[in-house]
Design a protein around this motif. Structure first.
Motif, short mmCIF file in Angstrom:
data_model
loop_
_atom_site.label_atom_id
_atom_site.label_comp_id
_atom_site.label_asym_id
_atom_site.label_seq_id
_atom_site.Cartn_x
_atom_site.Cartn_y
_atom_site.Cartn_z
N ALA A 33 -5.42 7.78 1.01
CA ALA A 33 -5.49 7.28 2.35
C ALA A 33 -4.92 8.54 3.16
CB ALA A 33 -4.73 6.14 2.61
N PRO A 34 -5.64 8.68 4.47
CA PRO A 34 -5.23 9.67 5.40
C PRO A 34 -4.18 9.27 6.17
CG PRO A 34 -7.40 9.22 6.04
CD PRO A 34 -7.27 8.13 4.84
N ASP A 35 -4.11 8.06 6.50
CA ASP A 35 -3.03 7.61 7.46
C ASP A 35 -2.71 5.93 7.04
OD1 ASP A 35 -5.16 5.60 8.56
OD2 ASP A 35 -6.06 7.37 9.46
N ALA A 36 -1.76 5.69 7.73
CA ALA A 36 -1.03 4.35 7.52
C ALA A 36 -2.07 3.16 7.51
CB ALA A 36 0.00 4.00 8.20
N TYR A 37 -3.01 3.30 8.63
CA TYR A 37 -4.05 2.03 8.66
C TYR A 37 -5.06 1.90 7.62
CZ TYR A 37 -2.56 2.09 13.50
OH TYR A 37 -1.61 1.88 14.50
N VAL A 38 -5.60 3.00 6.86
CA VAL A 38 -6.47 3.07 5.89
C VAL A 38 -5.74 2.60 4.56
CG1 VAL A 38 -7.77 4.49 4.11
CG2 VAL A 38 -8.03 5.01 6.73
N ALA A 39 -4.38 3.27 4.50
CA ALA A 39 -3.46 2.75 3.42
C ALA A 39 -3.09 1.29 3.24
CB ALA A 39 -2.27 3.45 3.38
N LYS A 40 -2.96 0.51 4.36
CA LYS A 40 -2.60 -0.63 4.33
C LYS A 40 -3.86 -1.60 3.86
CE LYS A 40 -1.98 -4.41 7.69
NZ LYS A 40 -1.78 -4.90 9.22
N GLU A 56 5.51 12.48 6.89
CA GLU A 56 4.91 13.02 8.50
C GLU A 56 3.53 12.70 8.47
OE1 GLU A 56 6.12 17.29 8.43
OE2 GLU A 56 8.40 16.77 8.78
N MET A 57 3.18 11.76 9.39
CA MET A 57 1.56 11.26 9.48
C MET A 57 1.45 11.03 10.76
SD MET A 57 0.62 9.11 5.83
CE MET A 57 1.46 7.67 6.55
N PRO A 58 0.11 11.30 11.24
CA PRO A 58 -0.08 10.81 12.70
C PRO A 58 -0.17 9.02 12.95
CG PRO A 58 -2.18 11.46 11.38
CD PRO A 58 -0.79 11.67 10.48
N GLY A 62 5.22 7.95 7.95
CA GLY A 62 5.62 7.29 6.87
C GLY A 62 6.71 6.27 6.66
N LEU A 63 7.76 6.29 7.53
CA LEU A 63 8.77 5.51 7.46
C LEU A 63 8.54 4.15 8.02
CD1 LEU A 63 11.86 7.80 8.43
CD2 LEU A 63 11.21 7.11 6.31
N ARG A 64 7.66 4.18 8.81
CA ARG A 64 7.37 2.89 9.75
C ARG A 64 6.32 2.20 8.55
NH1 ARG A 64 8.23 -1.74 11.74
NH2 ARG A 64 6.39 -2.41 12.98
N PHE A 65 5.56 3.00 8.09
CA PHE A 65 4.50 2.32 7.05
C PHE A 65 5.41 1.82 6.05
CE2 PHE A 65 2.12 2.87 2.91
CZ PHE A 65 1.32 1.94 3.49
N LEU A 66 6.38 2.49 5.54
CA LEU A 66 7.35 1.92 4.36
C LEU A 66 8.28 0.93 4.68
CD1 LEU A 66 8.42 2.65 1.60
CD2 LEU A 66 10.17 4.08 2.94
N ASP A 67 8.67 0.64 5.91
CA ASP A 67 9.36 -0.30 6.25
C ASP A 67 8.50 -1.71 6.25
OD1 ASP A 67 11.56 -1.65 7.19
OD2 ASP A 67 11.00 -1.30 9.36
N VAL A 68 7.45 -1.70 6.68
CA VAL A 68 6.49 -2.84 6.68
C VAL A 68 6.20 -3.13 5.46
CG1 VAL A 68 4.15 -3.46 7.48
CG2 VAL A 68 5.56 -2.20 9.24
#
Length: 348
Positions: A33-40, A56-58, A62-68
């Protein structure tokens, strides 16, 4: 088969990690995945066993994605981190949020650097797949109900840890009183990260915690963390204990090595030591803990239920190196209780 999801905004990194993973017989690359939205979406569709995550992602870092992720669907995560000061701070924060471990991005060219890290990355993924993911806040040691009635320069608290150890050490250190004997700590961590980690420990503790520089005199109420690229030994200098740093080869597969620190304490302090081996992969520290116990030191291993990875403590317990096997939240109080007994014995 370990299902792995790679999350990184760099196409080059995604391709490199993907090729490394696809070449392993025990791994399956389920997505990149290139970003958190695709990763989700990929997390929902593929239920990966392990995620490698760039900090470090646009859009969403990564920290915000990890927290969620850790709140909604706890999954073992290995962070991909930079060696900058900001990167180190974010990496330590990711471990606080529940990441199992991290792999620092190499200083060299990206392609050659990732190739050099191939075995490290693969070992971290395999370890993460076997780890216990923290679904809630990390276990916090209860504040000690016993306050030390003295401030001793003779006694030493020694702590060794690896995977999962950053939060485990914090739980123990934060529960120790301000007049605790000197605490020496070896945590498996690469250079560039230990200074930041020492600052985090200092901020949550009544102790003054610093990254060891070498030749310091051990003082009560202070904690000393082995730097990421040096072995830390404790030596006797007259009536004092001092720190000696060395740049020798890896011991038990690591530098800094817990075995090096524990073994140095056998001769330097012996029965004046209370020591604990916490969560971690491998066997580093087990032999040293056994040697300390045989010298009369009081030794503790973290129990399996509270370890992220029950590796190092398991080997030590198997060797008979642990006088006690305790849950993480009970270790600080056990230290204090034993130190009080030792002090009472010295007055008899």
């Amino acid at each position: 088969m370990i299902k792995v999801l790679v999350v990184d905004d760099s196409a080059l990194i995604r391709n490199l990690l993907g090729e490394i993973i696809k070449n392993e017989n025990d791994m399956q690359l389920v997505g990149a995945a290139p970003d958190a939205y695709v990763a989700k979406k990929m997390v929902k569709d593929f239920s990966p066993d392990v995620i490698t995550l760039d900090i470090e992602m646009p859009k969403v870092d990564g920290l915000r994605f990890l927290d969620v992720l850790m709140k909604a669907r706890p999954t073992p995560v290995v962070m991909i981190s930079t060696l900058t000061e900001a990167g180190a701070d974010a990496t330590i924060r990711s471990l606080e949020l529940g990441a199992v471990d991290f792999v620092p991005k190499p200083k060299l060219g990206v392609v050659q650097g990732i190739e050099d890290y191939r075995e490290l990355i693969l070992s971290k993924i395999r370890m993460a797949a076997r780890s216990k993911v923290r679904q809630q806040k990390p276990a916090q040691a209860a504040k000690c109900t016993t306050k030390l009635s003295y401030s001793s320069t003779e006694k030493i608290i020694a702590i060794g840890a690896s995977t999962g150890g950053t939060e485990a050490i914090k739980a123990v250190i934060s529960a120790l009183p301000a007049n605790s004997p000197a605490v020496v700590i070896t945590q498996h961590m690469p250079p560039g990260f230990t200074k930041t980690y020492a600052q985090r420990l200092d901020a949550c503790s009544q102790l003054k915690v610093v990254e060891a520089k070498g030749d310091e005199r051990l003082l009560p109420g202070h904690g000393y963390l082995a730097p990421g690229d040096k072995h830390m030994e404790i030596i006797r200098s007259g009536a004092d204990y001092r720190i000696r740093l060395s740049d020798g080869p890896r011991v038990s597969g690591h530098k800094p090595s817990v075995d090096v620190m524990f073994t140095s304490l056998v001769e330097a302090a012996g029965s004046n030591v209370v020591a604990s081996l916490l969560t971690g992969m491998g066997k580093d520290g087990a032999d040293g803990l056994l040697a300390l116990k045989q010298k009369g030191a009081f030794t503790i291993c973290q129990n399996e239920e509270t370890c992220v990875v029950y590796g190092m403590p398991k080997v030590a317990v198997g060797l008979g190196a642990a006088e006690k096997v305790l849950p993480l939240e009970a270790i600080a109080q056990a230290f204090i209780n034993q130190l009080e007994k030792m002090q009472a014995g010295s007055r008899l």
